[in-house]
Design an enzyme around this catalytic site. Structure first.
Site, mmCIF file in Angstrom:
data_model
loop_
_atom_site.group_PDB
_atom_site.id
_atom_site.type_symbol
_atom_site.label_atom_id
_atom_site.label_comp_id
_atom_site.label_asym_id
_atom_site.label_seq_id
_atom_site.Cartn_x
_atom_site.Cartn_y
_atom_site.Cartn_z
ATOM 1 N N LYS A 83 0.848 -1.187 0.000
ATOM 2 C CA LYS A 83 0.000 0.000 0.000
ATOM 3 C C LYS A 83 0.884 1.237 0.000
ATOM 4 O O LYS A 83 1.731 1.400 0.888
ATOM 5 C CB LYS A 83 -0.866 0.015 1.256
HETATM 6 O O1 G3P Z 1 -7.857 0.629 5.237
HETATM 7 C C1 G3P Z 1 -8.258 1.823 4.673
HETATM 8 C C2 G3P Z 1 -9.676 2.233 4.979
HETATM 9 O O2 G3P Z 1 -10.565 1.174 4.784
HETATM 10 C C3 G3P Z 1 -9.856 2.943 6.290
HETATM 11 O O3 G3P Z 1 -11.184 3.029 6.682
HETATM 12 O O4 G3P Z 1 -12.855 3.439 8.441
HETATM 13 O O5 G3P Z 1 -10.505 4.243 8.788
HETATM 14 O O6 G3P Z 1 -12.015 5.347 7.140
HETATM 15 P P1 G3P Z 1 -11.661 4.082 7.818
#
Ligand code: G3P
Length: 213
Positions: A83
């Site tokens: 990533k």
């Molecule tokens: O892993 C990246 C993403 O899915 C993060 O999600 O819930 O932290 O906005 P969130």
């Protein structure tokens, strides 16, 4: 549609995998920090649990540093995908990683132009954070729609990996729009399954079954 679990918690990853619906895993530095364990150890263990793409994120913000970290992470297991944040240095790193056969997931995508550049650089996945766009009054699903359309128009092979999924409707709309993957927290994976009429119906069937001679 492929479903990934967005987690670094090996217990919940195991539980989700036992449902038979998990095709891969995404992590990020915040999720790994919550485990209190080193990144390499977490990724190694996840690779033993799931046979599919496992995203591990670099911390460096310069291309050379990203490439160094990426090589170390990719050496853990062939399923590891790196990533990389969608900044200029990230694009440079992605281009170079491809020449080494290392797949990249361009993360922190919040706009269609970012997604177009990530595809041109050769990212294997693009990760638009739709929940975080909704959080600030934007329309995350509109971004998914734009990216799917652009990638189809020019036949980019980059897969649209919808991230920051907050509830079941996000998944359903992403599936309708043609996103390739949704990465979902375990809590939301369980919500996908839950329906009050299933519970009521099951309880009635079990009650009635007792009346069968
Ligand atoms: O892993 C990246 C993403 O899915 C993060 O999600 O819930 O932290 O906005 P969130």
């Amino acid at each position: 549609m492929k479903i990934f679990i967005d987690s670094a918690d090996v217990t919940e990853i195991r539980d989700a995998v036992s449902l038979g619906v998990v095709d891969g895993v995404t992590t990020n530095p915040s999720l790994v920090a919550k485990t209190g364990r080193p990144l390499a150890a977490v990724i190694r263990e996840i690779c033993e649990i799931v046979d599919g793409p496992i995203s591990a994120e670099v911390i460096a913000t310069d291309a050379q540093g990203m490439i160094r970290e990426a090589r170390e992470l990719a050496a853990i297991h062939p399923n590891v995908v790196i990533k990389v944040p969608l900044i200029a240095e990230g694009l440079r790193a992605i281009k170079s990683l491809i020449s080494e056969g290392i797949r990249a997931n361009a993360t922190l995508c919040f706009s269609a132009p970012q997604a177009l550049l990530a595809a041109k650089a050769g990212a294997r996945y693009i990760s638009p954070f739709l929940g975080r766009i909704d959080d600030v009054g934007g329309d995350g699903l509109e971004l998914i729609s734009q990216i799917v359309t652009i990638y189809r128009n020019y036949e980019y092979s980059t897969e649209v990996l919808a991230a920051s999924i907050r509830h079941p409707v996000h998944l359903v709309r992403c599936a309708e729009l043609g996103a390739d993957v949704c990465t979902i927290p375990y809590k939301v994976i369980l919500q996908l399954l839950s329906h009050p009429l299933t519970d009521v119906g099951l309880s009635k069937f079990l009650k009635d079954a007792k009346k069968t001679p």
